[in-house]
Design a protein around this motif. Structure first.
Motif, PDB file in Angstrom:
ATOM      1  N   LEU A   1       0.825  -1.217   0.000  1.00 17.59           N
ATOM      2  CA  LEU A   1       0.000   0.000   0.000  1.00 17.59           C
ATOM      3  C   LEU A   1       0.858   1.266   0.000  1.00 17.59           C
ATOM      4  CD1 LEU A   1      -2.781  -1.053   2.554  1.00 17.59           C
ATOM      5  CD2 LEU A   1      -2.829  -1.185   0.047  1.00 17.59           C
ATOM      6  N   GLU A   2       2.142   1.116  -0.287  1.00 16.63           N
ATOM      7  CA  GLU A   2       3.053   2.262  -0.248  1.00 16.63           C
ATOM      8  C   GLU A   2       2.629   3.365  -1.226  1.00 16.63           C
ATOM      9  OE1 GLU A   2       5.126  -1.274   1.321  1.00 16.63           O
ATOM     10  OE2 GLU A   2       4.007  -0.875  -0.543  1.00 16.63           O
ATOM     11  N   ARG A   3       2.064   2.977  -2.353  1.00 16.16           N
ATOM     12  CA  ARG A   3       1.655   3.989  -3.339  1.00 16.16           C
ATOM     13  C   ARG A   3       0.499   4.831  -2.826  1.00 16.16           C
ATOM     14  NH1 ARG A   3       1.242   2.024  -9.452  1.00 16.16           N
ATOM     15  NH2 ARG A   3       1.062   4.298  -9.645  1.00 16.16           N
ATOM     16  N   LEU A   4      -0.178   4.355  -1.785  1.00 17.81           N
ATOM     17  CA  LEU A   4      -1.228   5.139  -1.136  1.00 17.81           C
ATOM     18  C   LEU A   4      -0.675   5.968   0.025  1.00 17.81           C
ATOM     19  CD1 LEU A   4      -4.123   2.512  -0.974  1.00 17.81           C
ATOM     20  CD2 LEU A   4      -3.704   4.251  -2.721  1.00 17.81           C
ATOM     21  N   GLY A   5       0.653   5.916   0.201  1.00 19.83           N
ATOM     22  CA  GLY A   5       1.264   6.667   1.296  1.00 19.83           C
ATOM     23  C   GLY A   5       1.243   5.933   2.616  1.00 19.83           C
ATOM     24  N   ILE A   6       0.980   4.620   2.581  1.00 21.74           N
ATOM     25  CA  ILE A   6       0.879   3.814   3.801  1.00 21.74           C
ATOM     26  C   ILE A   6       2.099   2.899   3.883  1.00 21.74           C
ATOM     27  CG2 ILE A   6      -0.482   2.096   5.043  1.00 21.74           C
ATOM     28  CD1 ILE A   6      -2.954   3.135   3.508  1.00 21.74           C
ATOM     29  N   ALA A   7       2.855   3.011   4.965  1.00 20.34           N
ATOM     30  CA  ALA A   7       4.045   2.188   5.150  1.00 20.34           C
ATOM     31  C   ALA A   7       4.298   1.990   6.633  1.00 20.34           C
ATOM     32  CB  ALA A   7       5.264   2.832   4.488  1.00 20.34           C
ATOM     33  N   VAL A   8       5.092   0.960   6.958  1.00 18.46           N
ATOM     34  CA  VAL A   8       5.410   0.620   8.342  1.00 18.46           C
ATOM     35  C   VAL A   8       6.914   0.650   8.535  1.00 18.46           C
ATOM     36  CG1 VAL A   8       5.338  -1.227  10.084  1.00 18.46           C
ATOM     37  CG2 VAL A   8       3.318  -0.766   8.669  1.00 18.46           C
ATOM     38  N   ASP A   9       7.371   1.309   9.590  1.00 17.07           N
ATOM     39  CA  ASP A   9       8.789   1.325   9.958  1.00 17.07           C
ATOM     40  C   ASP A   9       9.068   0.131  10.861  1.00 17.07           C
ATOM     41  OD1 ASP A   9      10.858   2.215  12.258  1.00 17.07           O
ATOM     42  OD2 ASP A   9      11.389   3.196  10.363  1.00 17.07           O
ATOM     43  N   PRO A  10       9.963  -0.786  10.481  1.00 17.71           N
ATOM     44  CA  PRO A  10      10.177  -2.020  11.250  1.00 17.71           C
ATOM     45  C   PRO A  10      10.560  -1.774  12.707  1.00 17.71           C
ATOM     46  CG  PRO A  10      11.227  -2.181   9.098  1.00 17.71           C
ATOM     47  CD  PRO A  10      10.776  -0.767   9.245  1.00 17.71           C
ATOM     48  N   GLU A  11      11.424  -0.819  12.963  1.00 15.22           N
ATOM     49  CA  GLU A  11      11.870  -0.565  14.341  1.00 15.22           C
ATOM     50  C   GLU A  11      10.732  -0.040  15.198  1.00 15.22           C
ATOM     51  OE1 GLU A  11      15.296   2.027  16.720  1.00 15.22           O
ATOM     52  OE2 GLU A  11      15.481   1.650  14.560  1.00 15.22           O
ATOM     53  N   ARG A  12       9.963   0.903  14.683  1.00 11.37           N
ATOM     54  CA  ARG A  12       8.828   1.438  15.435  1.00 11.37           C
ATOM     55  C   ARG A  12       7.747   0.375  15.623  1.00 11.37           C
ATOM     56  NH1 ARG A  12       8.203   7.454  12.595  1.00 11.37           N
ATOM     57  NH2 ARG A  12      10.008   8.397  13.667  1.00 11.37           N
ATOM     58  N   ASN A  13       7.575  -0.437  14.599  1.00 12.59           N
ATOM     59  CA  ASN A  13       6.556  -1.485  14.667  1.00 12.59           C
ATOM     60  C   ASN A  13       6.849  -2.484  15.770  1.00 12.59           C
ATOM     61  OD1 ASN A  13       4.212  -2.837  13.800  1.00 12.59           O
ATOM     62  ND2 ASN A  13       5.368  -4.140  12.406  1.00 12.59           N
ATOM     63  N   ALA A  14       8.115  -2.680  16.092  1.00 10.25           N
ATOM     64  CA  ALA A  14       8.521  -3.653  17.104  1.00 10.25           C
ATOM     65  C   ALA A  14       8.432  -3.104  18.528  1.00 10.25           C
ATOM     66  CB  ALA A  14       9.949  -4.115  16.836  1.00 10.25           C
ATOM     67  N   GLY A  15       8.055  -1.836  18.689  1.00  5.06           N
ATOM     68  CA  GLY A  15       7.999  -1.219  20.007  1.00  5.06           C
ATOM     69  C   GLY A  15       6.762  -1.614  20.783  1.00  5.06           C
ATOM     70  N   SER A  16       6.412  -0.805  21.777  1.00  8.52           N
ATOM     71  CA  SER A  16       5.246  -1.083  22.610  1.00  8.52           C
ATOM     72  C   SER A  16       4.565   0.222  22.984  1.00  8.52           C
ATOM     73  CB  SER A  16       5.663  -1.838  23.878  1.00  8.52           C
ATOM     74  OG  SER A  16       6.565  -1.058  24.637  1.00  8.52           O
TER      75      SER A  16
ATOM     76  N   ASP B   1       1.118   3.030  22.979  1.00  7.62           N
ATOM     77  CA  ASP B   1       0.494   3.839  21.932  1.00  7.62           C
ATOM     78  C   ASP B   1       1.591   4.576  21.181  1.00  7.62           C
ATOM     79  OD1 ASP B   1      -1.815   2.971  23.093  1.00  7.62           O
ATOM     80  OD2 ASP B   1      -2.575   4.952  23.638  1.00  7.62           O
ATOM     81  N   ARG B   2       1.633   4.395  19.846  1.00  9.50           N
ATOM     82  CA  ARG B   2       2.746   4.969  19.100  1.00  9.50           C
ATOM     83  C   ARG B   2       2.439   5.008  17.605  1.00  9.50           C
ATOM     84  NH1 ARG B   2       3.163  -0.279  19.895  1.00  9.50           N
ATOM     85  NH2 ARG B   2       4.245  -1.645  18.411  1.00  9.50           N
ATOM     86  N   VAL B   3       3.192   5.841  16.913  1.00  9.52           N
ATOM     87  CA  VAL B   3       3.176   5.843  15.460  1.00  9.52           C
ATOM     88  C   VAL B   3       4.191   4.809  14.993  1.00  9.52           C
ATOM     89  CG1 VAL B   3       4.898   7.685  15.250  1.00  9.52           C
ATOM     90  CG2 VAL B   3       3.263   7.301  13.394  1.00  9.52           C
ATOM     91  N   ILE B   4       3.843   4.029  13.979  1.00 10.49           N
ATOM     92  CA  ILE B   4       4.761   3.007  13.471  1.00 10.49           C
ATOM     93  C   ILE B   4       5.099   3.226  12.006  1.00 10.49           C
ATOM     94  CG2 ILE B   4       4.017   1.288  15.171  1.00 10.49           C
ATOM     95  CD1 ILE B   4       2.425  -0.088  12.878  1.00 10.49           C
ATOM     96  N   SER B   5       4.690   4.362  11.456  1.00  8.41           N
ATOM     97  CA  SER B   5       5.047   4.693  10.076  1.00  8.41           C
ATOM     98  C   SER B   5       6.316   5.530  10.068  1.00  8.41           C
ATOM     99  CB  SER B   5       3.898   5.454   9.408  1.00  8.41           C
ATOM    100  OG  SER B   5       3.430   6.503  10.249  1.00  8.41           O
ATOM    101  N   PRO B   6       7.023   5.539   8.945  1.00  9.53           N
ATOM    102  CA  PRO B   6       8.244   6.353   8.864  1.00  9.53           C
ATOM    103  C   PRO B   6       7.934   7.844   8.932  1.00  9.53           C
ATOM    104  CG  PRO B   6       8.137   4.704   7.095  1.00  9.53           C
ATOM    105  CD  PRO B   6       6.791   4.751   7.730  1.00  9.53           C
ATOM    106  N   ASP B   7       8.907   8.634   9.357  1.00  8.99           N
ATOM    107  CA  ASP B   7       8.760  10.092   9.343  1.00  8.99           C
ATOM    108  C   ASP B   7       8.430  10.554   7.920  1.00  8.99           C
ATOM    109  OD1 ASP B   7       9.366  10.286  12.027  1.00  8.99           O
ATOM    110  OD2 ASP B   7      11.498  10.683  11.689  1.00  8.99           O
ATOM    111  N   GLY B   8       7.516  11.506   7.845  1.00  6.69           N
ATOM    112  CA  GLY B   8       7.166  12.077   6.550  1.00  6.69           C
ATOM    113  C   GLY B   8       6.156  11.292   5.749  1.00  6.69           C
ATOM    114  N   SER B   9       5.623  10.206   6.316  1.00  2.83           N
ATOM    115  CA  SER B   9       4.624   9.412   5.591  1.00  2.83           C
ATOM    116  C   SER B   9       3.362  10.231   5.355  1.00  2.83           C
ATOM    117  CB  SER B   9       4.265   8.155   6.387  1.00  2.83           C
ATOM    118  OG  SER B   9       5.362   7.284   6.489  1.00  2.83           O
ATOM    119  N   GLU B  10       2.782  10.047   4.186  1.00 10.50           N
ATOM    120  CA  GLU B  10       1.542  10.750   3.864  1.00 10.50           C
ATOM    121  C   GLU B  10       0.413  10.322   4.802  1.00 10.50           C
ATOM    122  OE1 GLU B  10      -1.611  11.120   0.121  1.00 10.50           O
ATOM    123  OE2 GLU B  10       0.435  10.422  -0.233  1.00 10.50           O
TER     124      GLU B  10
END
Length: 371
Positions: free
Chosen positions: A320-335, A337-346
């Motif tokens: 879904l990256e072409r829709l501006g949706i992506a996941v940052d692996p390091e943030r995704n592995a955290g715990s 309430d948090r954002v898990i997308s890369p900085d600057g994601s649409e």
């Protein structure tokens, strides 16, 4: 007078929390109600026991979760005899849950006659659905006669999580578009535009939509006719199959996502297929809801599976990256309430813990304050 007691009566359990303002003073749960050799004989007995044990001094309100409010209840309401009658009339639409909800209300009203009792409906958040979203394409007279339409569920969770998403984004709730994914043993998706539900995956019942622990989710209706005509299954047997022996359980014999992941890692083909079917359904709903909303500010995962399963979040949003949706692996592995997308994601991607009881307490306090 800021204390609020929340009673969340399920089909065989009661969860409760006692709040002082935003702080939780006490909490607990009674399980296996009505089961042989298990807990209390019925919900009334369980709730009387809970009320006896608590210090309810200064109680401002009791908030009750009610699963089905039909078309009548679009917001939390102060409970009176007319409201009780209406909830009873809706039992055919939620035969496992509304009776348990009623038991909690009746016991609490009798034990606390001077305390406002407030009903907060799972379906209420979705009464803002456009008619084009709530209407099934069947004969209108038949649909109207039997109340056949999309009601949606998990509304209290979707309301809380979408509001919390806007807070974390630093945007006004009324100007935030969010796709919320409540993924537990029951699972549903919602498209929330400016605080209003405009699409949701569950329908007349909690059976439609995403793949769940034991429920099939979306299914060609002809499968039911085929099972009846060719398989000779009764209506009750088909009901049991689709609600209790389908979903992850039907695909691999276990409805626990942790077991799915463990067996998938060991190369179990049934577990691989179950995981892929589960994720593909989520992907398709996110894409569809993106199109409906036009502009999406965030996709938010919540509930047990949604909050704890990093691999699922990655796979469900892959492509879904072409829709501006992506996941940052390091943030995704955290715990937490948090954002898990890369900085600057649409589109921001969040993991947010749901808190239905806190949402019920907020609503109960608000309604009681107006009474």
């Amino acid at each position: 007078m800021s204390r609020v007691l929340v009673l969340n009566s399920g089909s065989s359990s009661v969860k409760w929390r006692l709040y002082e303002g935003d702080d939780v003073l006490d909490r607990g749960a009674v399980e296996r109600i009505g089961e042989p050799g298990g807990g209390p004989a019925d919900h009334g007995t369980a709730i009387r026991g809970i009320l006896t044990e608590l210090d309810l001094t200064g109680l401002a309100a009791v908030g009750h979760r009610v699963v089905h409010g039909g078309r009548r209840f679009g917001e939390p309401v102060l409970i009176d005899d007319a409201v009780l009658t209406a909830i009873r009339e809706l039992v055919p639409l939620a035969p496992l849950h509304n009776p348990a909800n009623l038991a909690g209300i009746e016991v609490a009203r009798a034990a606390l006659p001077g305390v406002p009792q407030v009903a907060v409906f799972d379906t209420a958040f979705h009464t803002t659905l456009p008619e084009s979203a709530a209407t099934y394409a069947i004969d209108r007279a038949t649909a109207d006669r039997y109340g056949i339409r999309r009601y949606g569920f998990h509304g209290t969770s979707h309301a809380y999580v979408s509001r919390r998403t806007a807070e974390l984004l630093g945007r006004p709730y009324a100007d935030t578009n969010t796709i919320t994914l409540h993924l537990g043993n029951g699972a549903s998706a919602a498209a929330v535009a400016g605080g209003r539900s405009v699409a949701t995956s569950m329908g007349m019942s909690p059976l439609e939509g995403l793949v769940m622990g034991t429920r099939s989710g979306d299914l060609d209706p002809a499968v039911i006719f085929h099972l009846r005509r060719e398989g000779g299954l009764s209506v009750d047997e088909i009901d049991d199959l689709l609600n209790h022996r389908s979903g992850l359980y039907g695909l691999m014999g276990d409805n626990d996502m942790r077991e799915v992941l463990a067996r998938r890692a060991d190369g179990d083909p049934a577990a691989r297929l179950a995981f892929d079917v589960y994720c593909r359904r989520i992907t398709s709903y996110v894409g569809a809801y993106y199109a409906l909303l036009g502009r999406v500010d965030a996709v938010t995962f919540t509930a047990g599976v949604g909050e704890r399963t990093a691999e699922l979040r990655t796979v469900a949003l892959a492509g879904l990256e072409r829709l501006g949706i992506a996941v940052d692996p390091e943030r995704n592995a955290g715990s937490g309430d948090r954002v898990i997308s890369p900085d600057g994601s649409e589109v921001a991607v969040f993991v947010i813990g749901t808190d239905e009881e806190r949402e019920i307490a907020r609503s109960a306090r608000e309604v009681a304050g107006r009474s």
